[in-house]
Design a protein around this motif. Structure first.
Motif, PDB file in Angstrom:
ATOM      1  N   ARG A  57     -32.342  -6.510  -5.809  1.00  0.00           N
ATOM      2  CA  ARG A  57     -31.343  -6.831  -6.813  1.00  0.00           C
ATOM      3  C   ARG A  57     -31.432  -8.310  -7.224  1.00  0.00           C
ATOM      4  O   ARG A  57     -31.302  -8.643  -8.391  1.00  0.00           O
ATOM      5  CB  ARG A  57     -29.969  -6.536  -6.204  1.00  0.00           C
ATOM      6  CG  ARG A  57     -28.814  -6.659  -7.140  1.00  0.00           C
ATOM      7  CD  ARG A  57     -28.724  -5.473  -8.055  1.00  0.00           C
ATOM      8  NE  ARG A  57     -28.368  -5.940  -9.373  1.00  0.00           N
ATOM      9  CZ  ARG A  57     -28.109  -5.155 -10.402  1.00  0.00           C
ATOM     10  NH1 ARG A  57     -28.226  -3.852 -10.295  1.00  0.00           N
ATOM     11  NH2 ARG A  57     -27.779  -5.653 -11.564  1.00  0.00           N
ATOM     12  N   THR A  58     -31.663  -9.167  -6.255  1.00  0.00           N
ATOM     13  CA  THR A  58     -31.747 -10.594  -6.577  1.00  0.00           C
ATOM     14  C   THR A  58     -32.961 -10.862  -7.455  1.00  0.00           C
ATOM     15  O   THR A  58     -32.889 -11.603  -8.425  1.00  0.00           O
ATOM     16  CB  THR A  58     -31.845 -11.425  -5.283  1.00  0.00           C
ATOM     17  OG1 THR A  58     -30.743 -11.078  -4.452  1.00  0.00           O
ATOM     18  CG2 THR A  58     -31.803 -12.904  -5.589  1.00  0.00           C
ATOM     19  N   ALA A  59     -34.074 -10.228  -7.113  1.00  0.00           N
ATOM     20  CA  ALA A  59     -35.258 -10.389  -7.943  1.00  0.00           C
ATOM     21  C   ALA A  59     -34.972  -9.885  -9.348  1.00  0.00           C
ATOM     22  O   ALA A  59     -35.379 -10.478 -10.340  1.00  0.00           O
ATOM     23  CB  ALA A  59     -36.437  -9.630  -7.347  1.00  0.00           C
TER      24      ALA A  59
ATOM     25  N   ASP B  12     -32.140  -9.889 -10.895  1.00  0.00           N
ATOM     26  CA  ASP B  12     -31.309 -10.863 -11.604  1.00  0.00           C
ATOM     27  C   ASP B  12     -32.062 -12.153 -11.916  1.00  0.00           C
ATOM     28  O   ASP B  12     -31.734 -12.856 -12.866  1.00  0.00           O
ATOM     29  CB  ASP B  12     -30.065 -11.204 -10.779  1.00  0.00           C
ATOM     30  CG  ASP B  12     -29.083 -10.044 -10.741  1.00  0.00           C
ATOM     31  OD1 ASP B  12     -29.208  -9.160 -11.612  1.00  0.00           O
ATOM     32  OD2 ASP B  12     -28.224 -10.015  -9.862  1.00  0.00           O
ATOM     33  N   THR B  13     -33.024 -12.509 -11.083  1.00  0.00           N
ATOM     34  CA  THR B  13     -33.727 -13.776 -11.271  1.00  0.00           C
ATOM     35  C   THR B  13     -34.960 -13.610 -12.140  1.00  0.00           C
ATOM     36  O   THR B  13     -35.119 -14.259 -13.167  1.00  0.00           O
ATOM     37  CB  THR B  13     -34.219 -14.324  -9.907  1.00  0.00           C
ATOM     38  OG1 THR B  13     -33.202 -14.172  -8.960  1.00  0.00           O
ATOM     39  CG2 THR B  13     -34.631 -15.764 -10.034  1.00  0.00           C
ATOM     40  N   VAL B  14     -35.831 -12.725 -11.667  1.00  0.00           N
ATOM     41  CA  VAL B  14     -37.149 -12.638 -12.287  1.00  0.00           C
ATOM     42  C   VAL B  14     -37.075 -12.015 -13.677  1.00  0.00           C
ATOM     43  O   VAL B  14     -37.764 -12.443 -14.596  1.00  0.00           O
ATOM     44  CB  VAL B  14     -38.109 -11.821 -11.386  1.00  0.00           C
ATOM     45  CG1 VAL B  14     -39.480 -11.766 -11.992  1.00  0.00           C
ATOM     46  CG2 VAL B  14     -38.167 -12.434 -10.005  1.00  0.00           C
TER      47      VAL B  14
ATOM     48  N   ALA C  69     -36.399   2.055 -10.211  1.00  0.00           N
ATOM     49  CA  ALA C  69     -34.937   2.059 -10.194  1.00  0.00           C
ATOM     50  C   ALA C  69     -34.376   3.443 -10.465  1.00  0.00           C
ATOM     51  O   ALA C  69     -33.281   3.767 -10.022  1.00  0.00           O
ATOM     52  CB  ALA C  69     -34.396   1.062 -11.215  1.00  0.00           C
TER      53      ALA C  69
ATOM     54  N   ARG D  23     -14.469   4.560  -4.787  1.00  0.00           N
ATOM     55  CA  ARG D  23     -13.311   3.787  -4.381  1.00  0.00           C
ATOM     56  C   ARG D  23     -12.242   3.835  -5.455  1.00  0.00           C
ATOM     57  O   ARG D  23     -12.488   4.285  -6.573  1.00  0.00           O
ATOM     58  CB  ARG D  23     -13.714   2.344  -4.086  1.00  0.00           C
ATOM     59  CG  ARG D  23     -14.735   1.756  -5.056  1.00  0.00           C
ATOM     60  CD  ARG D  23     -14.905   0.279  -4.852  1.00  0.00           C
ATOM     61  NE  ARG D  23     -15.419  -0.065  -3.543  1.00  0.00           N
ATOM     62  CZ  ARG D  23     -15.044  -1.119  -2.836  1.00  0.00           C
ATOM     63  NH1 ARG D  23     -14.136  -1.928  -3.327  1.00  0.00           N
ATOM     64  NH2 ARG D  23     -15.583  -1.394  -1.668  1.00  0.00           N
TER      65      ARG D  23
ATOM     66  N   MET E 294     -18.202  -4.921  -2.319  1.00  0.00           N
ATOM     67  CA  MET E 294     -19.217  -4.572  -3.317  1.00  0.00           C
ATOM     68  C   MET E 294     -19.200  -5.589  -4.458  1.00  0.00           C
ATOM     69  O   MET E 294     -20.213  -6.115  -4.863  1.00  0.00           O
ATOM     70  CB  MET E 294     -18.917  -3.182  -3.856  1.00  0.00           C
ATOM     71  CG  MET E 294     -20.024  -2.634  -4.720  1.00  0.00           C
ATOM     72  SD  MET E 294     -19.549  -0.993  -5.339  1.00  0.00           S
ATOM     73  CE  MET E 294     -20.011  -1.152  -7.058  1.00  0.00           C
TER      74      MET E 294
ATOM     75  N   ARG F  87     -22.005  -8.466  -5.368  1.00  0.00           N
ATOM     76  CA  ARG F  87     -22.560  -8.615  -6.709  1.00  0.00           C
ATOM     77  C   ARG F  87     -22.469 -10.072  -7.167  1.00  0.00           C
ATOM     78  O   ARG F  87     -23.427 -10.626  -7.708  1.00  0.00           O
ATOM     79  CB  ARG F  87     -21.753  -7.698  -7.620  1.00  0.00           C
ATOM     80  CG  ARG F  87     -22.396  -7.131  -8.794  1.00  0.00           C
ATOM     81  CD  ARG F  87     -23.650  -6.349  -8.516  1.00  0.00           C
ATOM     82  NE  ARG F  87     -24.453  -6.466  -9.737  1.00  0.00           N
ATOM     83  CZ  ARG F  87     -25.334  -7.392  -9.942  1.00  0.00           C
ATOM     84  NH1 ARG F  87     -25.625  -8.254  -9.008  1.00  0.00           N
ATOM     85  NH2 ARG F  87     -25.995  -7.471 -11.074  1.00  0.00           N
TER      86      ARG F  87
ATOM     87  N   GLN G  73     -24.885 -12.174  -5.274  1.00  0.00           N
ATOM     88  CA  GLN G  73     -26.238 -11.967  -5.798  1.00  0.00           C
ATOM     89  C   GLN G  73     -26.468 -12.751  -7.084  1.00  0.00           C
ATOM     90  O   GLN G  73     -27.515 -13.348  -7.297  1.00  0.00           O
ATOM     91  CB  GLN G  73     -26.459 -10.481  -6.079  1.00  0.00           C
ATOM     92  CG  GLN G  73     -26.737  -9.647  -4.831  1.00  0.00           C
ATOM     93  CD  GLN G  73     -26.791  -8.165  -5.146  1.00  0.00           C
ATOM     94  OE1 GLN G  73     -26.189  -7.714  -6.116  1.00  0.00           O
ATOM     95  NE2 GLN G  73     -27.499  -7.413  -4.338  1.00  0.00           N
ATOM     96  N   ARG G  74     -25.443 -12.727  -7.939  1.00  0.00           N
ATOM     97  CA  ARG G  74     -25.583 -13.429  -9.225  1.00  0.00           C
ATOM     98  C   ARG G  74     -25.733 -14.929  -9.017  1.00  0.00           C
ATOM     99  O   ARG G  74     -26.501 -15.586  -9.696  1.00  0.00           O
ATOM    100  CB  ARG G  74     -24.354 -13.183 -10.098  1.00  0.00           C
ATOM    101  CG  ARG G  74     -24.209 -11.753 -10.473  1.00  0.00           C
ATOM    102  CD  ARG G  74     -24.236 -11.549 -11.966  1.00  0.00           C
ATOM    103  NE  ARG G  74     -24.549 -10.161 -12.215  1.00  0.00           N
ATOM    104  CZ  ARG G  74     -23.959  -9.403 -13.136  1.00  0.00           C
ATOM    105  NH1 ARG G  74     -23.067  -9.927 -13.926  1.00  0.00           N
ATOM    106  NH2 ARG G  74     -24.299  -8.160 -13.289  1.00  0.00           N
TER     107      ARG G  74
ATOM    108  N   VAL H 178     -26.895 -16.423  -6.360  1.00  0.00           N
ATOM    109  CA  VAL H 178     -28.242 -16.665  -5.845  1.00  0.00           C
ATOM    110  C   VAL H 178     -29.253 -16.649  -7.000  1.00  0.00           C
ATOM    111  O   VAL H 178     -30.110 -17.526  -7.123  1.00  0.00           O
ATOM    112  CB  VAL H 178     -28.624 -15.598  -4.790  1.00  0.00           C
ATOM    113  CG1 VAL H 178     -30.092 -15.704  -4.432  1.00  0.00           C
ATOM    114  CG2 VAL H 178     -27.758 -15.755  -3.551  1.00  0.00           C
ATOM    115  N   ALA H 179     -29.108 -15.642  -7.872  1.00  0.00           N
ATOM    116  CA  ALA H 179     -30.043 -15.523  -8.989  1.00  0.00           C
ATOM    117  C   ALA H 179     -29.972 -16.764  -9.873  1.00  0.00           C
ATOM    118  O   ALA H 179     -31.001 -17.337 -10.258  1.00  0.00           O
ATOM    119  CB  ALA H 179     -29.718 -14.272  -9.792  1.00  0.00           C
TER     120      ALA H 179
ATOM    121  N   ASN I  32     -29.212   2.284  -7.116  1.00  0.00           N
ATOM    122  CA  ASN I  32     -28.513   1.018  -7.001  1.00  0.00           C
ATOM    123  C   ASN I  32     -27.079   1.223  -6.543  1.00  0.00           C
ATOM    124  O   ASN I  32     -26.560   0.475  -5.739  1.00  0.00           O
ATOM    125  CB  ASN I  32     -28.539   0.281  -8.332  1.00  0.00           C
ATOM    126  CG  ASN I  32     -29.943  -0.156  -8.656  1.00  0.00           C
ATOM    127  OD1 ASN I  32     -30.759  -0.303  -7.756  1.00  0.00           O
ATOM    128  ND2 ASN I  32     -30.232  -0.332  -9.916  1.00  0.00           N
TER     129      ASN I  32
END
Ligand SMILES: Nc1ncnc2c1ncn2[C@@H]1O[C@H](COP(=O)(O)OP(=O)(O)OP(=O)(O)O)[C@@H](O)[C@H]1O
Ligand SMILES: Nc1ncnc2c1ncn2[C@@H]1O[C@H](COP(=O)(O)OP(=O)(O)OP(=O)(O)O)[C@@H](O)[C@H]1O
Ligand SMILES: [Mg+2]
Ligand SMILES: [Mg+2]
Lengths: 320, 258, 293, 258, 293
Positions: B87-89, B91-93, B144, C39, D1, D5, D8-9, D11-12, D253
């Motif tokens: 997921r990080t990739a 968002d980044t790549v 995905a 949820r 969750m 998210r 992650q963002r 980090v990205a 995902n």
């Protein structure tokens, strides 16, 4: 009733195109009943194809490209009606340290040329006329805007260029083109060619000679004023395209006068005109250089029919 | 079944011939100047006459393209796997790649030339830089959208992420991959030619540049025909491989033919 | 062989399993495991506080109404899913069952469509040790023979080279069973492995599965809708309530092994079925998932 | 969750910032001339200073691109459906498309200029001609790999081919379609800019050409940044739509995040 | 209502159906239909020269071993497959069943994954006339209510808005049944519609299906593995041989309607099952698909 004329420049907006912008800006075209729409171009040779294809009526381009096309397709190629650069800009630039001061110095060197530009195409003729053994010269192709960087980097020893382009490219690359560079001008070594000017399509010429006449007259008028006042001219350039570097383009404009226009011939016949015998020679050189199958006559290439009186074309250049 | 296939091929061939005939007729009927759009017959004649001269250029372009394409496939698959797996990739790549891909490669060719000199290297790199993107996107999408049920089969066996990728993710993604190859190979040619027009002494791009500047439009189009031809040939080769590898996904056609 | 070899542990429904009192660590232990999917408003409770212990080598059948969470339990045990609350301990460790070489037959026989039946069935050998090590060498030799033998046993001789879509529903289910068995796992999770089969094929496969269990004594968790099937195969039957599921009843099945099909028509057996049946009916009465007609 | 998210963002975003910081450091450390590769900070300054002047050009390019892209999507989907549905179309149209796509579009821009004059029209057409291809290929592949079982559901109801396409083929193909959109939008920008460099008085392409010919490299790169930025923005928009439309295919995902 | 309203036509196994002697055109007529998948070495015979006639309004159950070609017959009747040789005539016309508004429940409940259960179930209303015409108008009104009512009937109240992967195996199967029923088709093709359901849910759905049949008298072709199910629902049971299938036996079921679950435990009923069972056993003996153990 205005006549719309689609006009293509030889390249992106440059200071040396100032006269057209002045004529447009000051309403000289309008006064002649013309609506001149100016587009930027893809090269002074492409001006010819653009006009031949019918998308443009007139443009600023290379007379040598007219010669080439006229040889293959007589009756279709545009006609030059107002010669502007009567000295050829074709040159070889090189670093002083490389030591190319005369044609023979080229032997054993690597030259970079942009494919299809007149300088590159004419190097063979240049060599023949100056007894240079081309088998000892290495030629490599590259896009025009790569020539100076590769020259600076030393990947090539000399670049086959237009002086008016290369000079400023070097300047923009923070070089000193006067002090650190040598220039072999083709015009000085037997290739006494004409170069860029105002050309129109045969269709316009036939169907609306009055418009051509007006176009030439207005351009000429602007040219005279530009020669006198480049600051004023640059305002028109900037009005057309605010992206250009005003200082550089002003210098380029002045360079076009000093290096490509002002000459004994200009004093003799005025701006816009050509000498028939020189034109014939030039055609001969092009026919030889490009291996053309037919030699066009000078009147196919150039028409002085629309030029204003010589007195109106007496250019007095004053730098400011 | 075989007969039907042959019949279909004949129809297809006829339609393609018809296309070129239409072009020819259009040019003649509209009195099109060959400076703008030459007739196909003219182009073919030029192609035929100049072929011996063109041959080394074709090899040059083909070589650079194949190399760039090969590297592009490797890079594309690699990036695709990373983007599809993390997921990080993603968002980044992804944004970086999109940004890079939105840039016309013409703009970076000069930089490549200044770094690597003119010739094959910039051509290969341009080709690579233009063709890896569709592959990466399609691989990432394929991964995905893999059904979790299929992965569960391996997960329940305690398979590692890599094993799952290898045994489920990638095979499942093959239809996506081959679709992207078709796109990528054509762009690989475009990339090579682009670089060749900017700085090279050989290659179809160089020929086309020289043809364009000497107003030899039929030769220019001959160059285009060569590129188109090379593209189609490589496409045909991939199609063959695709048929073998992703036959399982194309059952529909089987049915239609049965 | 008598049932006494594998002691069955009965867990009272609704109470948590006593921590002490067992001298062997159970193979599977769900304690107060709850699973809720989604949820907020979308939340679907699938399993409500379930406690279940299965000893090593036991054969437990799970029965219960559709949608009560049987598959969910199998997914928990196989480590495909984590409980929302509570703990799932398999082989003494929380989560995942890698070391246990779980063999799982999914309810929906998900065969990988790009592989032939043979390749699909050999998949566990490719992934699970000790087979993995020699997979490259043996995949055309011993492993393949093994796969073919297994296929022949379930009546799929000659279908090894076919692709999944070329098989009928029941055939796929049999192939699915083969995939769960091929690596001789210590733990078998079977989710309605005989659902799409006719009575006779089904009964034959019961026999095969029973033989296998008697020979190797793997721990088996079998989800089924067929009380006869549960009675024939299992050493313990757990009955679940309707969604969200809990274990309502947990009864040992003590018929002698090996059991035979005729035995399933004997009064004792029928009585067991009847007892379970009635139990389920009464349990359902409150939360009938189907409208009365 | 949600927290995950957001983490992650962040980090990205950090990684992306890191990328540009790395570039900056690389330029400074290697003493790179800004005539070859300017520092990002320099580019941003140029971008900021010149923004008022650049703005109309941005609008021009964006407008042409969106128009070309829009038409490209329509054409691509149409061709993709045809290729995916008919074997003859597959055999006929595919090779022609591949051939056409292998041709560098720079070569056809001058022809477009001759026909339509310089300005918006060639830009739109180039953009269109470059971006419809990945869409057509992906749609065709998606349709061809649709599971026959899904189509059977409708076939058994006596649905027409069009109804099957509409209710099964196209929805099933959406993941393929969105993957291709990401590729297509970036190429649409490339196409527009390409045409603008050759034939236009406005647009980012023109700016870049003008910057290149006056060796204003930071301005050239500012143009590239704008293109990259536009690409990323449009990608983000498509991603949003994609999330809604093909959520069903991206269960993986969901699971990973659950 | 007595069975006599729908006369059942018994076809002697192995012989072709008599051309004359019936005064009504049959709703379904397979004459000497053969299906072979693939060609050459790869050829798999799936159905060998099968002749079957089903009258309008009849309820026919097809039973037979796994892989014998039951699903293949349904695919033939629904027009999804053409016979390799022989003819399939449905509603008086060869091939395709468009005008008949066939309702088909596939063995594998293929739900379209991008649609919610509700949308999946309303699919026939979108495609089939006369519903199609008013679909846009009614899809949020009457049609949706209809779908919800049907879902509630099979115990899926509250699951209308879920996606297929959020349902358990048995739930999907029930949704699948709803999709086959929603457009009130004149012909129902049901391929093991209750396979993944527990006994009780199954029995309740039997009742629902029977009521529906009694009310509207559609022609039904039901594939099942459950002889009790066949006996409860069908007015005729056809037994098929192992692959490549043929129809071995064709017997009418004459119990009074409506039938109830307790009836299935009565001696007459059990006897029928027993008879069929024995018949199948003897028929299988020759070509047992499963190795003896
Ligand atoms: N991924 C999921 N997302 C949301 N809900 C789910 C998901 N998986 C299962 N469920 C729900 O969990 C409940 C239990 O599902 P499960 O598959 O365990 O039932 P089951 O007992 O196996 O039923 P069946 O006998 O019908 O297969 C069901 O109500 C189902 O709707
Ligand atoms: N698309 C196909 N290609 C090749 N063979 C097929 C195909 N579909 C079915 N078959 C074969 O046809 C035979 C009959 O299949 P069918 O699905 O009709 O069986 P069935 O009676 O429904 O069995 P089950 O009860 O297991 O569902 C099987 O042997 C199967 O392998
Ligand atoms: Mg389940
Ligand atoms: Mg079947």
């Amino acid at each position: 009733q205005e006549t719309t004329i689609k006009f293509t420049l030889g390249w992106k907006t440059q200071g040396s195109d100032a006269a057209f912008f002045v004529a447009r800006d000051k309403g000289y075209y309008k006064a002649e009943g013309l609506n001149v729409v100016i587009d930027q171009g893809e090269g002074s040779g492409a001006t010819v194809t653009r006009i031949m294809g019918g998308a443009y009526d007139a443009g600023f381009g290379d007379v040598n490209a007219i010669i080439q096309n006229a040889a293959a397709k007589p009756g279709e190629a545009p006609v030059m009606v107002y010669m502007i650069w009567n000295k050829p800009p074709f040159a070889i630039s090189s670093k002083k340290s490389v030591g190319i001061t005369k044609p023979q110095d080229l032997e054993g060197k690597t030259l970079g040329g942009a494919q299809g530009t007149p300088t590159t195409r004419l190097i063979e003729v240049f060599a023949r006329k100056n007894n240079v053994d081309m088998s000892k010269v290495k030629l490599t192709n590259m896009a025009p805007n790569l020539q100076e960087p590769m020259l600076i980097k030393g990947d090539i020893d000399g670049a086959l260029v237009f002086n008016i382009t290369s000079y400023f490219n070097l300047l923009l690359n923070r070089q000193d083109p006067e002090k650190d560079y040598n220039w072999l001008m083709f015009g000085d070594y037997g290739l006494d060619l004409y170069s860029n000017g105002l050309m129109v399509s045969q269709k316009l010429l036939k169907e609306n000679p009055k418009a051509v006449e007006g176009l030439v007259r207005a351009t000429n008028k602007a040219m005279m004023e530009t020669a006198k006042d480049q600051n004023m001219a640059m305002k028109s350039v900037m009005a057309f395209d605010n992206l250009v570097n005003e200082a550089v383009e002003k210098k380029r404009l002045q360079y076009s006068f000093t290096h490509l226009m002002v000459s004994p011939e200009l004093a003799e016949i005025g701006v816009g005109d050509t000498k028939d015998d020189r034109m014939a020679r030039a055609i001969g050189i092009i026919v030889e250089g490009y291996g053309l199958t037919r030699t066009p006559k000078p009147e196919e290439i150039f028409s002085r029919q629309f030029l204003p009186a010589k007195s109106e074309r007496a250019l007095v250049y004053t730098a400011n | 079944m075989l007969d039907l296939r042959i019949k279909q091929r004949i129809v297809a061939a006829l339609l393609i011939v018809l296309f070129f005939a239409g072009w020819e007729v259009f040019c003649i009927a509209s009195g099109m100047s060959d400076l703008i759009l030459p007739r196909p017959s003219e182009i073919m004649v030029t192609l035929w006459q100049r072929f011996p001269i063109l041959w080394p250029h074709i090899l040059q372009t083909l070589g650079s393209t194949m190399l760039g394409f090969g590297l592009g496939v490797v890079l594309g698959v690699f990036l695709g796997c990373i983007i599809g797996a993390s997921r990080t990739a993603y968002d980044t790549v992804y944004p970086l790649l999109i940004g890079f891909s939105s840039i016309p490669k013409v703009a970076i060719v000069p930089i490549l030339v200044l770094w690597f000199g003119s010739g094959t290297v910039p051509a290969v790199l341009t080709s690579l830089s233009i063709c890896f993107f569709p592959i990466a996107v399609n691989i990432a999408t394929g991964l995905a959208t893999t059904e979790p049920e299929m992965e569960d089969v391996l997960k329940a066996l305690g398979a590692s992420k890599l094993e799952i990728l290898w045994n489920v993710g990638l095979p499942r993604t093959m239809p996506f991959f081959f679709a992207s190859l078709k796109v990528a190979i054509t762009y690989a040619f475009v990339g090579t030619v682009l670089a060749e027009t900017v700085a090279s002494n050989r290659g179809i791009g160089n020929v086309m540049m020289s043809a364009a500047s000497s107003f030899n439009v039929p030769l220019l189009f001959a160059g285009l025909f060569i590129l188109a031809g090379l593209g189609v040939i490589l496409y045909a080769i991939f199609s063959l491989i695709e048929g073998r590898v992703t036959g399982w996904a194309n059952r529909k056609n089987d049915f239609a033919a049965a | 062989m008598s049932e006494s070899q594998t002691p069955s542990l009965s867990v009272a429904p609704g109470t948590s399993a006593p921590e002490a009192g067992t001298h062997r660590t159970p193979a599977i232990e769900l304690s107060q495991a709850t699973v809720t999917f989604g949820r907020g408003k979308q939340a679907t409770p699938a399993l409500s506080s379930t406690t279940l212990r299965v000893q090593d080598g036991e054969f437990v059948a799970l029965v219960g109404p559709s949608g009560c969470g049987k598959s969910t339990i199998l997914r928990l045990v196989s480590g495909l899913l984590r409980p929302t609350t509570g703990a799932v301990i398999v082989g003494g460790r929380e989560v995942a069952a890698r070391a246990l070489r779980v063999g799982m037959a999914f309810q929906n026989p998900t065969m990988l469509p790009w592989m032939t039946i043979e390749q699909n069935i050999m998949l566990p050998l490719k992934i699970v040790q000790p087979y993995k090590a020699s997979y490259r060498r043996e995949r055309k030799g011993a492993f393949r023979d093994k796969a073919h033998a297994l296929l022949a046993q379930v009546g799929l001789k000659g279908f090894a080279g076919k692709y999944p879509w070329q098989l009928s529903g029941g055939m796929l289910q049999r192939a699915n069973l083969c995939r769960a068995l091929i690596h001789e796992p210590r733990m078998l999770l079977l989710d309605e492995p005989f659902g799409a089969l006719d009575q006779f094929t089904r009964e034959e496969l019961w026999g095969i599965l029973q033989d296998l269990w008697l020979a190797h004594r793997p721990t088996v968790l079998l989800v089924t809708h067929d009380l006869r099937e549960a009675g024939f195969l299992a050493s313990r039957i757990c009955v679940m309530s309707a969604r969200p599921g809990r274990i309502l009843d947990d009864s040992p099945v003590d018929f002698a092994r090996p059991r035979t099909v005729p035995m399933t028509f004997e009064p004792d057996f029928v009585a067991l079925n009847q007892r379970l049946r009635e139990f389920i009916v009464s349990a359902r009465a409150g939360a009938a998932p189907v409208e009365a007609h």
